[in-house]
Design a protein around this motif. Structure first.
Motif, PDB file in Angstrom:
ATOM      1  N   ARG A  23     115.211  41.165 114.643  1.00 48.64           N
ATOM      2  CA  ARG A  23     114.816  40.207 113.622  1.00 48.64           C
ATOM      3  C   ARG A  23     114.573  40.878 112.278  1.00 48.64           C
ATOM      4  NH1 ARG A  23     110.243  35.971 115.093  1.00 48.64           N
ATOM      5  NH2 ARG A  23     109.324  37.817 115.981  1.00 48.64           N
ATOM      6  N   LYS A  24     113.976  42.066 112.295  1.00 45.99           N
ATOM      7  CA  LYS A  24     113.704  42.762 111.036  1.00 45.99           C
ATOM      8  C   LYS A  24     115.000  43.126 110.329  1.00 45.99           C
ATOM      9  CE  LYS A  24     110.789  46.394 109.086  1.00 45.99           C
ATOM     10  NZ  LYS A  24     109.801  47.430 109.392  1.00 45.99           N
ATOM     11  N   GLU A  25     116.019  43.497 111.112  1.00 45.57           N
ATOM     12  CA  GLU A  25     117.302  43.836 110.514  1.00 45.57           C
ATOM     13  C   GLU A  25     117.968  42.597 109.933  1.00 45.57           C
ATOM     14  OE1 GLU A  25     120.682  46.196 109.459  1.00 45.57           O
ATOM     15  OE2 GLU A  25     118.569  46.607 109.866  1.00 45.57           O
ATOM     16  N   PHE A  26     117.813  41.485 110.632  1.00 42.68           N
ATOM     17  CA  PHE A  26     118.324  40.207 110.126  1.00 42.68           C
ATOM     18  C   PHE A  26     117.743  39.919 108.751  1.00 42.68           C
ATOM     19  CE2 PHE A  26     117.822  35.711 109.437  1.00 42.68           C
ATOM     20  CZ  PHE A  26     118.919  35.100 109.990  1.00 42.68           C
ATOM     21  N   LEU A  27     116.430  40.089 108.638  1.00 44.07           N
ATOM     22  CA  LEU A  27     115.770  39.795 107.380  1.00 44.07           C
ATOM     23  C   LEU A  27     116.130  40.805 106.301  1.00 44.07           C
ATOM     24  CD1 LEU A  27     112.384  38.920 109.022  1.00 44.07           C
ATOM     25  CD2 LEU A  27     113.844  37.322 107.805  1.00 44.07           C
ATOM     26  N   ARG A  28     116.292  42.062 106.678  1.00 41.23           N
ATOM     27  CA  ARG A  28     116.599  43.095 105.696  1.00 41.23           C
ATOM     28  C   ARG A  28     117.945  42.836 105.043  1.00 41.23           C
ATOM     29  NH1 ARG A  28     119.498  47.472 105.006  1.00 41.23           N
ATOM     30  NH2 ARG A  28     120.487  47.307 107.042  1.00 41.23           N
ATOM     31  N   ARG A  29     118.877  42.391 105.844  1.00 37.95           N
ATOM     32  CA  ARG A  29     120.219  42.153 105.323  1.00 37.95           C
ATOM     33  C   ARG A  29     120.343  40.853 104.537  1.00 37.95           C
ATOM     34  NH1 ARG A  29     124.242  43.777 110.354  1.00 37.95           N
ATOM     35  NH2 ARG A  29     123.516  45.933 110.613  1.00 37.95           N
ATOM     36  N   PRO A  57     115.683  32.362 110.330  1.00 40.34           N
ATOM     37  CA  PRO A  57     116.616  32.229 111.455  1.00 40.34           C
ATOM     38  C   PRO A  57     116.166  31.269 112.575  1.00 40.34           C
ATOM     39  CG  PRO A  57     115.296  34.191 111.744  1.00 40.34           C
ATOM     40  CD  PRO A  57     114.874  33.584 110.432  1.00 40.34           C
ATOM     41  N   PHE A  58     115.057  30.526 112.372  1.00 41.67           N
ATOM     42  CA  PHE A  58     114.537  29.701 113.474  1.00 41.67           C
ATOM     43  C   PHE A  58     114.273  28.253 113.065  1.00 41.67           C
ATOM     44  CE2 PHE A  58     112.885  34.083 114.266  1.00 41.67           C
ATOM     45  CZ  PHE A  58     113.669  34.377 115.368  1.00 41.67           C
ATOM     46  N   PRO A  59     115.225  27.553 112.462  1.00 45.14           N
ATOM     47  CA  PRO A  59     114.979  26.161 112.068  1.00 45.14           C
ATOM     48  C   PRO A  59     114.830  25.243 113.271  1.00 45.14           C
ATOM     49  CG  PRO A  59     117.297  26.688 111.850  1.00 45.14           C
ATOM     50  CD  PRO A  59     116.599  27.981 112.158  1.00 45.14           C
ATOM     51  N   THR A  60     114.152  24.128 113.071  1.00 43.85           N
ATOM     52  CA  THR A  60     113.999  23.148 114.139  1.00 43.85           C
ATOM     53  C   THR A  60     115.352  22.548 114.497  1.00 43.85           C
ATOM     54  OG1 THR A  60     111.770  22.628 113.360  1.00 43.85           O
ATOM     55  CG2 THR A  60     112.823  21.022 114.814  1.00 43.85           C
ATOM     56  N   LYS A  61     115.628  22.473 115.788  1.00 41.54           N
ATOM     57  CA  LYS A  61     116.961  22.055 116.223  1.00 41.54           C
ATOM     58  C   LYS A  61     117.169  20.541 116.158  1.00 41.54           C
ATOM     59  CE  LYS A  61     117.676  26.155 119.075  1.00 41.54           C
ATOM     60  NZ  LYS A  61     117.922  26.696 120.430  1.00 41.54           N
ATOM     61  N   THR A  62     116.173  19.766 116.577  1.00 34.68           N
ATOM     62  CA  THR A  62     116.279  18.301 116.499  1.00 34.68           C
ATOM     63  C   THR A  62     114.966  17.747 115.933  1.00 34.68           C
ATOM     64  OG1 THR A  62     115.566  18.129 118.819  1.00 34.68           O
ATOM     65  CG2 THR A  62     117.932  18.063 118.382  1.00 34.68           C
ATOM     66  N   PRO A  63     114.781  17.853 114.625  1.00 34.31           N
ATOM     67  CA  PRO A  63     113.495  17.460 114.028  1.00 34.31           C
ATOM     68  C   PRO A  63     113.132  16.000 114.209  1.00 34.31           C
ATOM     69  CG  PRO A  63     115.147  17.898 112.327  1.00 34.31           C
ATOM     70  CD  PRO A  63     115.713  18.385 113.619  1.00 34.31           C
ATOM     71  N   SER A  64     114.122  15.122 114.330  1.00 39.34           N
ATOM     72  CA  SER A  64     113.815  13.693 114.468  1.00 39.34           C
ATOM     73  C   SER A  64     113.073  13.370 115.753  1.00 39.34           C
ATOM     74  CB  SER A  64     115.099  12.872 114.392  1.00 39.34           C
ATOM     75  OG  SER A  64     115.941  13.151 115.488  1.00 39.34           O
ATOM     76  N   SER A  65     113.110  14.274 116.717  1.00 38.26           N
ATOM     77  CA  SER A  65     112.422  14.047 117.990  1.00 38.26           C
ATOM     78  C   SER A  65     110.971  14.509 117.951  1.00 38.26           C
ATOM     79  CB  SER A  65     113.144  14.793 119.117  1.00 38.26           C
ATOM     80  OG  SER A  65     113.038  16.202 118.943  1.00 38.26           O
ATOM     81  N   LEU A  66     110.537  15.056 116.820  1.00 34.93           N
ATOM     82  CA  LEU A  66     109.211  15.672 116.738  1.00 34.93           C
ATOM     83  C   LEU A  66     108.342  15.001 115.688  1.00 34.93           C
ATOM     84  CD1 LEU A  66     110.324  19.409 116.982  1.00 34.93           C
ATOM     85  CD2 LEU A  66     109.400  17.977 118.807  1.00 34.93           C
ATOM     86  N   VAL A  67     108.376  13.670 115.634  1.00 32.10           N
ATOM     87  CA  VAL A  67     107.541  12.923 114.694  1.00 32.10           C
ATOM     88  C   VAL A  67     106.109  12.926 115.223  1.00 32.10           C
ATOM     89  CG1 VAL A  67     107.139  10.705 113.575  1.00 32.10           C
ATOM     90  CG2 VAL A  67     109.481  11.501 113.990  1.00 32.10           C
ATOM     91  N   MET A  68     105.244  13.687 114.589  1.00 36.70           N
ATOM     92  CA  MET A  68     103.861  13.822 115.048  1.00 36.70           C
ATOM     93  C   MET A  68     103.006  14.424 113.945  1.00 36.70           C
ATOM     94  SD  MET A  68     104.293  17.057 117.665  1.00 36.70           S
ATOM     95  CE  MET A  68     105.744  16.378 118.453  1.00 36.70           C
ATOM     96  N   THR A  69     101.707  14.155 114.032  1.00 35.98           N
ATOM     97  CA  THR A  69     100.749  14.721 113.076  1.00 35.98           C
ATOM     98  C   THR A  69     100.196  16.043 113.593  1.00 35.98           C
ATOM     99  OG1 THR A  69     100.123  12.533 112.258  1.00 35.98           O
ATOM    100  CG2 THR A  69      98.581  14.331 111.847  1.00 35.98           C
ATOM    101  N   GLY A  94     117.417  39.790 121.046  1.00 35.67           N
ATOM    102  CA  GLY A  94     116.875  40.840 120.209  1.00 35.67           C
ATOM    103  C   GLY A  94     116.108  40.327 119.014  1.00 35.67           C
ATOM    104  N   MET A  95     116.432  39.109 118.584  1.00 37.97           N
ATOM    105  CA  MET A  95     115.706  38.500 117.471  1.00 37.97           C
ATOM    106  C   MET A  95     114.267  38.180 117.853  1.00 37.97           C
ATOM    107  SD  MET A  95     117.679  38.080 114.756  1.00 37.97           S
ATOM    108  CE  MET A  95     117.074  36.638 113.902  1.00 37.97           C
ATOM    109  N   GLN A  96     114.060  37.750 119.101  1.00 40.13           N
ATOM    110  CA  GLN A  96     112.732  37.420 119.615  1.00 40.13           C
ATOM    111  C   GLN A  96     112.773  37.573 121.126  1.00 40.13           C
ATOM    112  OE1 GLN A  96     110.392  33.895 118.174  1.00 40.13           O
ATOM    113  NE2 GLN A  96     110.507  33.240 120.311  1.00 40.13           N
TER     114      GLN A  96
END
Length: 244
Positions: free
Chosen positions: A3-9, A63-75, A125-127
């Motif tokens: 993950r650190k290499e991902f961010l460095r690049r 590198p970790f966006p929410t995959k299906t945000p519409s399913s996670l409507v919550m406070t 390797g990212m996580q």
């Protein structure tokens, strides 16, 4: 790739490509799905000034966006995660309407847990920790008449190569993508939180805002304000300005 290499690049930013968020099935009400989901990941933290407010800087969703945000409507997006309570209050303003509050905008947020891990990812390797089947610390809300959304969460942890942050993706009421950005944290409060509780074993963050590959050119439009304490929890207040 680590993950650190991902961010460095700079990953997608360095490649000059676009990050395509997943398109999910249709839904109604405040679970509107994006109809325009291509976002440029080459960001700046200088913003653009028009009138009395400044457009919030655009940043990468990866590198970790929410995959299906519409399913996670919550406070309350805490799920089973432990940590110092954090109330997240985000106000959306429209620069194209004299910086007025933008009602009915869709706001997605996501961040890592106290150990620096994200839900929906892992086992690579990212996580290394595998959280692919859970969805903690991710959520969606629709702004009220004052342009405000409120989430209940925990104070984010950190991971190597990045300063503490929260990701935010803003859509119009019809689902058109308006902005992907990140919210920066106050260094002094980070030091206080990370010295206690479930954060203590992980220690203090290894990257400050000034040394962060996303925030190093300034956090003028991305630094949140905080009130509260370890005992009572913190309240994060932040305004995001979009071109609505």
């Amino acid at each position: 790739m680590e993950r650190k290499e991902f961010l460095r690049r700079g990953f997608l930013s360095a490649l000059g490509t676009s990050f395509i968020l997943p398109i999910v099935g249709a839904c109604s009400g405040d679970t509107v799905n994006p109809v325009s989901t291509t976002e440029t990941t080459t960001g700046t933290t200088t913003g653009t000034t028009t009138g009395s407010c400044t457009t919030t800087a655009t940043e990468t969703a990866g590198p970790f966006p929410t995959k299906t945000p519409s399913s996670l409507v919550m406070t309350d997006i805490t799920s089973d995660r432990s940590g110092t309570k954090l109330t997240v209050k985000i106000t959306i303003q429209n620069k194209n309407n004299s910086c007025a509050a933008l009602a009915n905008a869709i706001v997605d947020i996501w961040h890592c847990d106290a150990a620096g891990n994200y839900s929906e990812y892992g086992g690579t390797g990212m996580q290394s920790t595998n959280y692919t089947s859970v969805h903690f610390l991710r959520g969606r809300q629709t702004t009220d008449a004052n342009g405000l959304v409120t989430f209940t969460s925990i104070y984010p942890g950190w991971y190597s190569g990045r300063a503490p942050h929260i990701h935010a993706h803003i859509y119009s009421s019809s689902g058109t993508s308006l902005l992907v950005t990140q919210i920066a944290f106050d260094q002094t409060i980070n030091n206080t939180v990370y010295a206690q509780g479930v954060y203590k074993s992980h220690g203090l963050q290894d990257t400050t805002n000034a040394n962060d590959n996303v925030f190093s050119d300034g956090v003028g439009t991305e630094l949140a304000s905080f009130t509260g304490s370890i005992t009572d929890g913190y309240v994060l207040t932040h305004t995001i300005v979009v071109n609505g």
